[in-house]
Design a protein around this motif. Structure first.
Motif, PDB file in Angstrom:
ATOM      1  N   ARG A  43      44.166  51.683  38.743  1.00 16.20           N
ATOM      2  CA  ARG A  43      43.594  51.002  37.577  1.00 16.20           C
ATOM      3  C   ARG A  43      44.638  50.817  36.481  1.00 16.20           C
ATOM      4  O   ARG A  43      44.711  49.742  35.873  1.00 16.20           O
ATOM      5  N   LEU A  99      40.043  50.432  25.995  1.00 16.99           N
ATOM      6  CA  LEU A  99      39.987  49.516  27.142  1.00 16.99           C
ATOM      7  C   LEU A  99      39.276  50.145  28.339  1.00 16.99           C
ATOM      8  O   LEU A  99      39.501  49.742  29.486  1.00 16.99           O
ATOM      9  N   TYR A 128      45.140  38.959  38.607  1.00 16.74           N
ATOM     10  CA  TYR A 128      43.951  39.811  38.596  1.00 16.74           C
ATOM     11  C   TYR A 128      42.769  39.081  37.962  1.00 16.74           C
ATOM     12  O   TYR A 128      41.637  39.132  38.459  1.00 16.74           O
ATOM     13  N   SER A 129      43.028  38.414  36.835  1.00 19.26           N
ATOM     14  CA  SER A 129      41.948  37.795  36.074  1.00 19.26           C
ATOM     15  C   SER A 129      41.431  36.517  36.729  1.00 19.26           C
ATOM     16  O   SER A 129      40.212  36.334  36.892  1.00 19.26           O
ATOM     17  N   CYS A 188      37.659  47.946  31.093  1.00 21.31           N
ATOM     18  CA  CYS A 188      38.491  47.041  31.900  1.00 21.31           C
ATOM     19  C   CYS A 188      38.687  47.594  33.307  1.00 21.31           C
ATOM     20  O   CYS A 188      38.819  48.802  33.510  1.00 21.31           O
ATOM     21  N   ASP A 189      38.717  46.693  34.268  1.00 21.43           N
ATOM     22  CA  ASP A 189      38.959  47.091  35.659  1.00 21.43           C
ATOM     23  C   ASP A 189      40.426  47.474  35.879  1.00 21.43           C
ATOM     24  O   ASP A 189      40.725  48.357  36.682  1.00 21.43           O
ATOM     25  N   VAL A 247      44.282  47.985  33.688  1.00 20.30           N
ATOM     26  CA  VAL A 247      45.019  48.056  32.428  1.00 20.30           C
ATOM     27  C   VAL A 247      46.510  48.003  32.752  1.00 20.30           C
ATOM     28  O   VAL A 247      47.017  48.830  33.527  1.00 20.30           O
ATOM     29  N   LEU A 285      42.416  37.821  27.300  1.00 20.47           N
ATOM     30  CA  LEU A 285      42.516  39.240  27.628  1.00 20.47           C
ATOM     31  C   LEU A 285      42.772  40.041  26.363  1.00 20.47           C
ATOM     32  O   LEU A 285      43.557  39.631  25.503  1.00 20.47           O
ATOM     33  N   LYS A 299      38.843  39.997  37.899  1.00 24.18           N
ATOM     34  CA  LYS A 299      38.778  41.338  37.327  1.00 24.18           C
ATOM     35  C   LYS A 299      38.951  41.257  35.809  1.00 24.18           C
ATOM     36  O   LYS A 299      39.617  40.356  35.297  1.00 24.18           O
ATOM     37  N   LYS A 300      38.372  42.219  35.125  1.00 26.96           N
ATOM     38  CA  LYS A 300      38.544  42.308  33.683  1.00 26.96           C
ATOM     39  C   LYS A 300      39.825  43.093  33.403  1.00 26.96           C
ATOM     40  O   LYS A 300      39.955  44.257  33.790  1.00 26.96           O
ATOM     41  N   VAL A 301      40.766  42.449  32.735  1.00 25.42           N
ATOM     42  CA  VAL A 301      42.103  43.018  32.557  1.00 25.42           C
ATOM     43  C   VAL A 301      42.348  43.316  31.080  1.00 25.42           C
ATOM     44  O   VAL A 301      42.041  42.496  30.207  1.00 25.42           O
ATOM     45  N   GLY A 302      42.917  44.493  30.811  1.00 25.85           N
ATOM     46  CA  GLY A 302      43.335  44.853  29.462  1.00 25.85           C
ATOM     47  C   GLY A 302      44.840  45.019  29.408  1.00 25.85           C
ATOM     48  O   GLY A 302      45.463  45.460  30.376  1.00 25.85           O
TER      49      GLY A 302
END
Length: 383
Positions: A181, A255, A204-205, A258-259, A261, A237, A210-213
């Protein structure tokens, strides 16, 4: 055949002695380092022991009269076998002498094969190919393995076999992208860490939904925060800025939803241990993070290898190579990955986000190396 052994400080001294005693046709049979006997040998540097041999031709005066060897003499240290050879010929007559000469010729040919480098026996077109492969920084051992058994093969077959063997050598050095992660990116200055991070974030996004930080620790370089902020705004993001390990811990908490980071760090000179220690202090906040060492293919091999060694304190587990389009020596990737002992995850072939990034695949890199060998081309995108 006369065989003698020499003790010398170095090969040049031994070679001069061999030429003086045995002549220009002498063949070096073996070399090794030995210490002088007794306790004095422990306190003195080892000597070079060289064994040489030369065939005694017809009409050449032997070193001693024919006949039985004197006690303690023979083919040992500093002795020769000339007397025994002559006795064998006399006992067997003309046929025995001819048989002995044939045997000596076979021995001499075998000795020449032993001391002759294996690559010198390659045909001319493979000699040229060998040199081109060496220029790709693949190393003697790998190049020898790539060309093994191809002396009688046609040029088309050679290309297919070398490409296939390159693929096999590269396969253990490649690995899919990480599933962890939290992922951090470290490396020397100017290698393209921030752009590479943006490419991975976009994949990723956009491609995996995926939710990315994003987190940046690079508050040293002017415009670094703004650069990553711009990428984040374009892709929608969230971005956190951390100037201390405590702030990094707070940013990770912000974060939590987020999926994935991705953490961007400041570029560090491999020789600057203080700066590397500072980065290590940040990474200790996230001990389970996947750490990527980012290197530029446009950097000379010696400097890449130095970075591999000096960044080990940051406990990186994967490699990313950038600027593959800016080098005509993509084979250096193999040498650096082998020295690092960790797999390659990504290869960046340009500056376009997110297009110029691909997961490391052995066959694609093998094709780039092969094309650089046969075309003197760059290691950029392969159609």
């Amino acid at each position: 055949m006369k065989i003698k052994r020499y003790l010398a400080r170095d090969m040049q001294e031994a070679y001069l002695a061999i030429r003086r005693d045995l002549g220009p046709d002498a063949v070096i049979v073996a070399t090794r380092r030995v210490r002088q006997p007794g306790w004095r040998g422990f306190f003195q540097p080892p000597r070079l022991e060289v064994t040489a041999a030369v065939e005694e031709g017809e009409g050449r005066t032997p070193s001693r009269p024919p006949g039985p060897a004197a006690p303690g003499q023979g083919a040992g240290n500093g002795s020769d076998t000339g007397g025994r050879a002559a006795g064998y010929g006399d006992a067997g007559g003309r046929g025995g002498l001819e048989a002995l000469q044939r045997e000596l010729a076979d021995i001499k040919a075998a000795l020449h094969r032993l001391v002759r480098p294996a690559h010198s026996q390659l045909p001319e077109h493979l000699q040229d190919l060998r040199q081109r492969l060496l220029e790709q920084e693949l190393g003697e051992e790998v190049v020898t393995a790539l060309l093994k058994g191809l002396e009688e093969a046609g040029r088309e077959v050679v290309g297919e076999v070398v490409l296939s063997r390159l693929n096999e050598h590269l396969a253990p050095l490649m690995a899919p992208f990480s599933e962890k992660r939290v992922q951090a990116f470290v490396g020397p200055t100017g290698v393209g860490k921030t752009t590479t991070l943006a490419k991975i974030a976009a994949r990723y996004s956009l491609y995996q939904n995926k939710k990315v930080g994003l987190i940046t620790l690079d508050t040293y370089r002017i415009g670094a925060v703004d650069q990553l902020k711009t990428y984040g705004e374009i892709m929608g993001l969230p971005l956190e800025v951390a100037m201390t390990p405590r702030e990094l811990r707070a940013a990770l908490e912000n974060l939590q939803g987020c999926d994935v980071v991705l953490i961007d760090t400041a570029g560090r000179a491999p020789e600057n241990k203080a700066m590397l220690a500072e980065t290590r202090g940040f990474l200790e906040v996230v001990p389970d993070a996947e750490v990527f060492l980012v290197l530029s293919c446009a950097t000379r091999l010696k400097d890449q290898l130095q970075a591999v060694d000096n960044f080990r304190s940051l406990k990186y587990g994967r490699l990313i190579f950038t600027k593959l389009d800016e080098t005509n020596c993509p084979g250096a990737v193999m040498a650096v990955a082998a020295a690092a002992g960790v797999p390659v995850a990504y290869l960046a072939t340009g500056q376009d986000v997110p297009d110029d990034l691909e997961k490391a695949e052995p066959y694609l890199l093998a094709r780039r190396i092969w094309e650089a060998v046969v075309q003197d081309g760059s290691g950029g995108r392969v159609a």
